[in-house]
Motif scaffolding. Structure first.
Motif, short mmCIF file in Angstrom:
data_model
loop_
_atom_site.label_atom_id
_atom_site.label_comp_id
_atom_site.label_asym_id
_atom_site.label_seq_id
_atom_site.Cartn_x
_atom_site.Cartn_y
_atom_site.Cartn_z
N GLU A 57 0.85 -1.18 0.00
CA GLU A 57 0.00 0.00 0.00
C GLU A 57 0.89 1.23 0.00
N ASP A 58 0.70 2.07 -0.99
CA ASP A 58 1.36 3.38 -1.00
C ASP A 58 0.26 4.39 -0.67
N ARG A 59 0.24 4.81 0.59
CA ARG A 59 -0.82 5.70 1.05
C ARG A 59 -0.66 7.12 0.54
N LEU A 60 0.54 7.48 0.09
CA LEU A 60 0.75 8.82 -0.44
C LEU A 60 0.02 9.01 -1.76
N CYS A 61 0.15 8.06 -2.67
CA CYS A 61 -0.49 8.20 -3.98
C CYS A 61 -1.79 7.41 -4.09
N GLY A 62 -2.12 6.63 -3.07
CA GLY A 62 -3.37 5.88 -3.09
C GLY A 62 -3.35 4.67 -4.00
N LEU A 63 -2.30 3.87 -3.91
CA LEU A 63 -2.15 2.70 -4.78
C LEU A 63 -1.96 1.44 -3.94
N ARG A 64 -2.66 0.39 -4.31
CA ARG A 64 -2.47 -0.93 -3.70
C ARG A 64 -2.06 -1.89 -4.81
N ILE A 65 -0.97 -2.62 -4.59
CA ILE A 65 -0.49 -3.63 -5.54
C ILE A 65 -0.62 -4.99 -4.86
N LEU A 66 -1.52 -5.81 -5.38
CA LEU A 66 -1.84 -7.10 -4.79
C LEU A 66 -1.13 -8.21 -5.57
N PHE A 67 -0.49 -9.12 -4.84
CA PHE A 67 0.18 -10.29 -5.40
C PHE A 67 -0.55 -11.53 -4.93
N GLN A 68 -0.83 -12.45 -5.84
CA GLN A 68 -1.42 -13.73 -5.50
C GLN A 68 -0.68 -14.81 -6.28
N THR A 69 -0.34 -15.91 -5.60
CA THR A 69 0.31 -17.03 -6.28
C THR A 69 -0.36 -18.33 -5.86
N GLN A 70 -0.30 -19.31 -6.73
CA GLN A 70 -0.93 -20.59 -6.44
C GLN A 70 -0.12 -21.42 -5.45
N LYS A 71 1.18 -21.15 -5.37
CA LYS A 71 2.07 -21.89 -4.47
C LYS A 71 2.73 -20.90 -3.51
N PRO A 72 3.03 -21.35 -2.30
CA PRO A 72 3.67 -20.44 -1.33
C PRO A 72 5.08 -20.04 -1.78
N LEU A 73 5.40 -18.78 -1.55
CA LEU A 73 6.72 -18.24 -1.87
C LEU A 73 7.30 -17.55 -0.66
N ASP A 74 8.62 -17.53 -0.59
CA ASP A 74 9.30 -16.69 0.39
C ASP A 74 9.57 -15.36 -0.29
N ILE A 75 9.32 -14.28 0.43
CA ILE A 75 9.43 -12.94 -0.13
C ILE A 75 10.49 -12.17 0.65
N TRP A 76 11.39 -11.57 -0.08
CA TRP A 76 12.40 -10.69 0.51
C TRP A 76 12.18 -9.31 -0.07
N CYS A 77 12.00 -8.34 0.79
CA CYS A 77 11.90 -6.94 0.36
C CYS A 77 13.20 -6.26 0.79
N LEU A 78 13.97 -5.83 -0.19
CA LEU A 78 15.31 -5.29 0.08
C LEU A 78 15.38 -3.83 -0.36
N PRO A 79 16.04 -3.00 0.45
CA PRO A 79 16.22 -1.61 0.03
C PRO A 79 17.24 -1.52 -1.10
N THR A 80 17.14 -0.49 -1.89
CA THR A 80 18.15 -0.20 -2.89
C THR A 80 19.20 0.68 -2.23
N LEU A 81 20.47 0.37 -2.47
CA LEU A 81 21.56 1.09 -1.82
C LEU A 81 22.10 2.20 -2.71
N ASN A 82 22.50 3.30 -2.07
CA ASN A 82 23.12 4.40 -2.82
C ASN A 82 24.61 4.13 -2.98
N SER A 83 25.36 5.10 -3.49
CA SER A 83 26.78 4.90 -3.77
C SER A 83 27.60 4.69 -2.49
#
Length: 130
Positions: A57-83
């Motif tokens: 959910e991005d509450r600033l712009c009012g957007l929800r991105i929903l993911f659905q899969t038929q099989k369970p997955l492990d999810i890693w959310c990683l930040p992007t690093l600067n220089s």
């Protein structure tokens, strides 16, 4: 994937998705998996195990991105690093979807999923990025 041989194979499947969301810089993005909410997206490393349905959910712009899969997955959310190798939410985030796969001889494996975008009520401002 398919295994045409007589030998079984075991491996880890992984795919990476990148997102740049307006609310990352201001801390207005969160991930929701069931009853669990994860904040600090783009700053912290987040791991969710065995998920089949989750969303951003991005509450600033009012957007929800929903993911659905038929099989369970492990999810890693990683930040992007600067220089300087520090997390920088303005550069976006990376999502890794991973799972262990065992392909028996002459077997096949498929992963079917769905990605949906939905407009929600904005937290504030007149940002319209859709």
């Amino acid at each position: 994937f398919s295994n045409q041989s007589l030998t079984p194979y075991t491996f880890r499947f992984a795919t990476e998705l990148s997102f740049g969301l307006p609310g990352l810089q201001s801390g207005n993005v969160r991930i929701i998996n069931g009853k669990k909410t994860f904040d600090r997206i783009g700053i912290d490393h987040i791991q969710i195990e065995g998920a089949t349905r989750w969303y951003f959910e991005d509450r600033l712009c009012g957007l929800r991105i929903l993911f659905q899969t038929q099989k369970p997955l492990d999810i890693w959310c990683l930040p992007t690093l600067n220089s300087e190798q520090l997390p920088d939410p303005s550069l976006g985030i990376r999502i890794l979807l991973t799972t262990n796969i065992l392909l028996d001889s002459s077997a096949q494996w498929k992963l079917i999923g769905k990605l949906s975008c939905k407009r929600m009520r904005k937290a504030s401002g007149d940002i319209d990025v859709l």
